[in-house]
Scaffold this motif. Structure first.
Motif, PDB file in Angstrom:
ATOM      1  N   GLU A 109     141.393  16.055  73.496  1.00 55.07           N
ATOM      2  CA  GLU A 109     141.445  16.190  74.979  1.00 55.07           C
ATOM      3  C   GLU A 109     142.255  15.260  75.392  1.00 55.07           C
ATOM      4  OE1 GLU A 109     142.367  18.809  78.399  1.00 55.07           O
ATOM      5  OE2 GLU A 109     141.660  19.043  75.851  1.00 55.07           O
ATOM      6  N   GLU A 110     141.402  14.103  74.959  1.00 55.51           N
ATOM      7  CA  GLU A 110     141.607  12.510  75.348  1.00 55.51           C
ATOM      8  C   GLU A 110     143.725  12.407  74.754  1.00 55.51           C
ATOM      9  OE1 GLU A 110     139.027  10.018  74.005  1.00 55.51           O
ATOM     10  OE2 GLU A 110     136.900  11.418  74.971  1.00 55.51           O
ATOM     11  N   ALA A 111     143.375  12.261  73.825  1.00 59.90           N
ATOM     12  CA  ALA A 111     144.940  12.447  73.298  1.00 59.90           C
ATOM     13  C   ALA A 111     146.181  12.243  74.178  1.00 59.90           C
ATOM     14  CB  ALA A 111     144.844  12.680  71.367  1.00 59.90           C
ATOM     15  N   ILE A 112     145.525  14.609  74.202  1.00 59.32           N
ATOM     16  CA  ILE A 112     146.343  14.926  75.242  1.00 59.32           C
ATOM     17  C   ILE A 112     147.087  14.453  76.809  1.00 59.32           C
ATOM     18  CG2 ILE A 112     147.161  17.468  76.599  1.00 59.32           C
ATOM     19  CD1 ILE A 112     145.092  18.916  74.404  1.00 59.32           C
ATOM     20  N   ASN A 113     146.111  13.938  77.049  1.00 56.07           N
ATOM     21  CA  ASN A 113     145.941  13.421  78.513  1.00 56.07           C
ATOM     22  C   ASN A 113     146.276  11.986  78.825  1.00 56.07           C
ATOM     23  OD1 ASN A 113     144.884  15.468  79.710  1.00 56.07           O
ATOM     24  ND2 ASN A 113     142.944  14.837  78.679  1.00 56.07           N
ATOM     25  N   THR A 114     146.259  10.975  77.183  1.00 52.55           N
ATOM     26  CA  THR A 114     146.917   9.833  77.621  1.00 52.55           C
ATOM     27  C   THR A 114     148.248   9.146  77.166  1.00 52.55           C
ATOM     28  OG1 THR A 114     146.640   7.780  76.937  1.00 52.55           O
ATOM     29  CG2 THR A 114     146.201   9.399  74.860  1.00 52.55           C
ATOM     30  N   TYR A 115     149.295   8.493  77.868  1.00 53.04           N
ATOM     31  CA  TYR A 115     150.101   8.058  77.894  1.00 53.04           C
ATOM     32  C   TYR A 115     150.413   6.709  76.355  1.00 53.04           C
ATOM     33  CZ  TYR A 115     150.961  10.955  81.716  1.00 53.04           C
ATOM     34  OH  TYR A 115     150.825  12.085  82.618  1.00 53.04           O
ATOM     35  N   ASN A 116     149.450   5.877  76.649  1.00 53.52           N
ATOM     36  CA  ASN A 116     149.429   4.878  75.059  1.00 53.52           C
ATOM     37  C   ASN A 116     149.069   5.589  73.903  1.00 53.52           C
ATOM     38  OD1 ASN A 116     147.936   2.918  73.086  1.00 53.52           O
ATOM     39  ND2 ASN A 116     148.094   2.067  75.213  1.00 53.52           N
ATOM     40  N   MET A 117     150.494   5.454  73.510  1.00 55.77           N
ATOM     41  CA  MET A 117     150.639   5.928  71.830  1.00 55.77           C
ATOM     42  C   MET A 117     149.933   5.743  71.147  1.00 55.77           C
ATOM     43  SD  MET A 117     152.596   8.615  70.685  1.00 55.77           S
ATOM     44  CE  MET A 117     153.106   8.565  71.803  1.00 55.77           C
ATOM     45  N   GLU A 118     149.083   4.332  70.680  1.00 52.89           N
ATOM     46  CA  GLU A 118     148.246   3.530  70.248  1.00 52.89           C
ATOM     47  C   GLU A 118     147.388   4.464  70.040  1.00 52.89           C
ATOM     48  OE1 GLU A 118     146.272  -0.252  68.346  1.00 52.89           O
ATOM     49  OE2 GLU A 118     147.680  -1.001  69.973  1.00 52.89           O
ATOM     50  N   THR A 119     146.370   5.080  71.560  1.00 50.76           N
ATOM     51  CA  THR A 119     145.633   5.760  71.916  1.00 50.76           C
ATOM     52  C   THR A 119     145.712   6.588  71.238  1.00 50.76           C
ATOM     53  OG1 THR A 119     145.264   4.186  73.399  1.00 50.76           O
ATOM     54  CG2 THR A 119     143.917   6.331  73.353  1.00 50.76           C
ATOM     55  N   LYS A 120     146.948   7.597  71.915  1.00 46.83           N
ATOM     56  CA  LYS A 120     147.087   8.732  71.749  1.00 46.83           C
ATOM     57  C   LYS A 120     146.773   9.333  69.483  1.00 46.83           C
ATOM     58  CE  LYS A 120     150.464  11.223  73.275  1.00 46.83           C
ATOM     59  NZ  LYS A 120     149.281  12.306  73.977  1.00 46.83           N
ATOM     60  N   LEU A 121     147.336   8.250  68.667  1.00 41.90           N
ATOM     61  CA  LEU A 121     147.281   8.576  67.413  1.00 41.90           C
ATOM     62  C   LEU A 121     145.803   8.860  66.555  1.00 41.90           C
ATOM     63  CD1 LEU A 121     151.404   6.877  66.822  1.00 41.90           C
ATOM     64  CD2 LEU A 121     150.631   8.883  66.725  1.00 41.90           C
ATOM     65  N   ALA A 122     145.110   7.616  68.133  1.00 38.51           N
ATOM     66  CA  ALA A 122     143.988   7.051  67.076  1.00 38.51           C
ATOM     67  C   ALA A 122     143.145   8.902  67.588  1.00 38.51           C
ATOM     68  CB  ALA A 122     143.210   6.277  67.603  1.00 38.51           C
TER      69      ALA A 122
END
Length: 213
Positions: free
Chosen positions: A79-92
């Motif tokens: 859910e955090e990956a879906i909601n973030t716009y930061n690509m590095e955070t999304k991938l992690a």
């Protein structure tokens, strides 16, 4: 030769149908945050009900608690990956979610964890892994996990996890079964309640399939 070519085209049509239908379903789920939240709450209630029906005197082992925690952490990370716009955070977060969800996806479906059927936990994990691979733009893996959900637990995949997808994928190919079931059900109802001559055996498909005789 022509027959073989036609067969190959039929197979391509099937693959195209699966790809389009599942991809559309997963995309709709990813867009609708409210629906995902409601669905998670619904499944959590199901787990709580299973826990209440279990042996309350049996202490839940730490390993079982860890499995349930992994599923919860995996869904939260996704859910955090879906909601973030930061690509590095999304991938992690996607990498972390995959590790957590795989724990439940690989459970033995014939056993239980903390009193809950592993098939339910595994199917839920596969649904979320389907979301995950869609976010990674890997449609093949996305489709694999969506179909695996139906294989692991076809009943709850149909009524809890993806009823809309079941209707689009499978119901159109079950018209003969639906017709037979409805007719036999009508005959039985007429024997039990002979005055109910207006009883319709073209009942709503959801009700027909979710009830048991």
């Amino acid at each position: 030769m022509a027959g073989n070519f036609r067969f190959m085209m039929d197979q391509k049509d099937i693959v195209r149908f699966l790809t389009t239908t599942i991809d559309s379903f997963i995309q709709d789920r990813l867009i609708n945050k409210e629906q995902r939240t409601q669905h998670k709450d619904q499944c959590a209630e199901r787990l709580a009900a299973e826990d209440e029906n279990g042996d309350k005197e049996t202490e839940v082992e730490y390993s079982d608690q860890a499995v349930l925690a992994n599923l919860d952490w995996g869904i939260e990370a996704l859910e955090e990956a879906i909601n973030t716009y930061n690509m590095e955070t999304k991938l992690a977060r996607l990498d972390y979610a995959e590790k957590m969800l795989q724990v439940c996806a690989m459970l033995n479906p014939k056993q239980k964890t903390a009193g809950v059927p592993n098939s339910y936990l595994s199917a839920w994990a596969h649904l979320n892994l389907s979301y995950l691979w869609k976010l990674r733009n890997n449609i093949q893996s996305c489709i694999f996990h969506a179909l695996e959900m139906f294989i692991v637990d076809p009943f709850f995949a149909r009524i809890d996890f993806a009823p809309e997808l079941w209707k689009n994928l499978f119901l159109p190919h079950m018209s003969s079964i639906v017709g037979w079931y409805s007719e036999e059900r009508h005959k039985l109802m007429m024997e039990v309640m002979p005055e109910s001559s207006d009883f319709s055996y073209t009942a709503d498909f959801d009700k027909v399939f979710n009830e048991s005789l």
